[in-house]
Design a protein around this motif. Structure first.
Motif, short mmCIF file in Angstrom:
data_model
loop_
_atom_site.label_atom_id
_atom_site.label_comp_id
_atom_site.label_asym_id
_atom_site.label_seq_id
_atom_site.Cartn_x
_atom_site.Cartn_y
_atom_site.Cartn_z
N GLU A 259 -14.02 -25.70 -35.38
CA GLU A 259 -13.50 -26.51 -33.56
C GLU A 259 -13.67 -25.05 -32.79
N ALA A 260 -14.80 -25.85 -32.01
CA ALA A 260 -14.23 -25.06 -30.85
C ALA A 260 -13.64 -24.53 -30.34
N GLY A 261 -13.41 -23.30 -29.30
CA GLY A 261 -12.71 -22.95 -28.79
C GLY A 261 -12.91 -23.62 -27.04
N VAL A 262 -12.06 -22.77 -26.06
CA VAL A 262 -12.22 -23.15 -24.32
C VAL A 262 -12.98 -22.25 -23.99
N ALA A 263 -13.86 -22.72 -23.11
CA ALA A 263 -15.45 -21.56 -23.05
C ALA A 263 -14.79 -22.24 -21.44
N GLN A 264 -15.36 -20.46 -20.87
CA GLN A 264 -15.33 -20.56 -19.73
C GLN A 264 -16.50 -19.46 -19.09
N SER A 265 -16.82 -19.34 -18.09
CA SER A 265 -17.89 -18.82 -17.60
C SER A 265 -18.15 -19.27 -15.42
N PRO A 266 -18.14 -17.86 -15.23
CA PRO A 266 -18.63 -16.67 -15.68
C PRO A 266 -17.71 -15.78 -16.73
N ARG A 267 -18.38 -14.75 -17.13
CA ARG A 267 -16.99 -14.07 -18.04
C ARG A 267 -16.57 -12.69 -16.78
N TYR A 268 -17.59 -11.88 -15.94
CA TYR A 268 -17.44 -11.21 -14.68
C TYR A 268 -18.06 -11.96 -14.43
N LYS A 269 -17.08 -11.30 -12.43
CA LYS A 269 -17.74 -11.65 -11.43
C LYS A 269 -17.45 -10.17 -10.33
N ILE A 270 -18.26 -10.41 -9.31
CA ILE A 270 -17.72 -8.88 -8.77
C ILE A 270 -18.06 -10.09 -7.08
N ILE A 271 -17.33 -9.49 -6.46
CA ILE A 271 -17.65 -10.42 -5.14
C ILE A 271 -17.28 -9.58 -4.26
N GLU A 272 -16.97 -9.43 -2.76
CA GLU A 272 -16.84 -8.49 -1.58
C GLU A 272 -16.00 -9.59 -1.16
N LYS A 273 -14.53 -9.35 -0.39
CA LYS A 273 -13.37 -10.12 0.66
C LYS A 273 -14.02 -10.62 1.29
N ARG A 274 -13.43 -12.33 1.41
CA ARG A 274 -13.97 -13.26 2.16
C ARG A 274 -15.01 -13.86 2.40
N GLN A 275 -16.15 -13.61 0.82
CA GLN A 275 -16.46 -14.70 0.11
C GLN A 275 -16.35 -15.40 -0.91
N SER A 276 -16.06 -16.39 -1.18
CA SER A 276 -16.03 -17.45 -2.67
C SER A 276 -16.51 -16.76 -3.21
N VAL A 277 -15.95 -17.96 -4.50
CA VAL A 277 -16.21 -17.78 -6.22
C VAL A 277 -15.91 -19.42 -6.75
N ALA B 35 -6.62 -22.59 -20.15
CA ALA B 35 -6.09 -22.68 -21.12
C ALA B 35 -5.67 -24.28 -21.64
N SER B 36 -5.72 -24.71 -22.64
CA SER B 36 -5.43 -26.11 -22.94
C SER B 36 -4.21 -26.53 -24.06
N SER B 37 -4.63 -27.32 -24.19
CA SER B 37 -3.25 -27.93 -25.08
C SER B 37 -3.50 -29.63 -25.53
N LEU B 38 -3.22 -30.35 -26.48
CA LEU B 38 -2.86 -31.58 -27.27
C LEU B 38 -2.25 -32.39 -25.30
N PHE B 39 -0.92 -31.58 -25.55
CA PHE B 39 0.15 -32.43 -24.86
C PHE B 39 0.35 -31.29 -23.84
N GLY B 40 0.82 -31.54 -22.65
CA GLY B 40 2.09 -30.75 -21.92
C GLY B 40 3.15 -30.65 -22.40
N ARG B 41 3.42 -31.48 -23.13
CA ARG B 41 4.99 -30.73 -23.03
C ARG B 41 5.43 -29.17 -23.78
N PHE C 87 -6.02 -20.31 -25.31
CA PHE C 87 -7.15 -19.64 -24.05
C PHE C 87 -8.18 -19.45 -24.33
N GLY C 88 -9.42 -19.40 -23.28
CA GLY C 88 -10.30 -19.40 -23.93
C GLY C 88 -10.51 -17.59 -22.93
N PRO C 89 -11.97 -16.42 -23.21
CA PRO C 89 -11.50 -15.41 -22.98
C PRO C 89 -11.66 -15.20 -22.11
#
Lengths: 111, 115
Positions: B1-19, B93-99, B106-108
């Protein structure tokens, strides 16, 4: 907030030896605990869990012990291998609440 | 089964920018979590979704952080504007239920550096 802490931030063991990682929790209402392993650059990975109605639970090469009297949790890894090198976190929760993670213990296995 | 996917893996920004970070949970998992993990610390929950509704966002700095989960599947976490102290790994992260008694997968993570 919650307080889930670890006694030792780092632990070095020889390959083949047993490892013991400790965790103290502060909320006596917590009734479910999980140990996670986090390798560099990866997300935490579930190792083993235990509910508060148990004192001990065993998995493959891992054992978790729960002492509710002193609010202490431990993870024992038998015959530690190089692949066990990682940061280990304990996490606690109780019904209707979120998980609280400890700071983590970095385990280094020396070949 | 595929796991939790996340992107991007890395991000560099300057303060006050948005991401913005994206997360695709394990198929069929109703509950999705965003955590912030500062270097040397354990993950701290920012927000929890049950399907597309918010269950817990008590630790989300709402003046700068926002999150949504459209159609109860994918989720995005946004920071606007970013501060230096936002430098961390953001884990989904994800789970079947929230209890309780329910394993979270977890994703990477996305490593954010704010300069």
């Amino acid at each position: 907030g919650e307080s889930v802490g670890l006694h030792l931030p780092t632990l070095s063991v020889q390959e083949g030896d047993n490892s013991i990682i400790n965790c103290a929790y502060s909320n006596s209402a917590s009734d479910y605990f999980i140990w996670y392993k986090q390798e560099s650059g990866k997300g935490p990975q579930f190792i083993i869990d235990i509910r508060s109605n148990m004192d001990k639970r065993q998995g493959q090469r891992v054992t978790v012990l729960l002492n509710k009297t002193v609010k202490h949790l431990s993870l024992q890894i038998a015959a530690t291998q190089p692949g066990d090198s990682a940061v280990y976190f304990c996490a606690e929760t109780f019904p209707g609440n979120q998980f609280y993670f400890g700071t983590g213990t970095s385990l280094t296995v020396i070949p | 089964e595929a796991g939790v996917a996340q992107s991007p893996r890395y991000k560099i920004i300057e303060k006050r920018q948005s991401v913005a970070f994206w997360c695709n949970p394990i198929s069929g998992h109703a509950t999705l979590y965003w955590y912030q993990q500062i270097l040397g610390q354990g993950p701290k929950l920012l927000i929890q979704f049950q399907n597309n509704g918010v269950v817990d966002d008590s630790q989300l700095p709402k003046d700068r952080f926002s999150a949504e989960r459209l159609k109860g599947v994918d989720s995005t976490l946004k920071i606007q504007p970013a501060k230096l102290e936002d430098s961390a790994v953001y884990l989904c992260a994800s789970s079947l239920f929230g209890r309780s008694y329910n394993e979270q997968f977890f994703g990477p993570g996305t490593r954010l550096t704010v300069l």
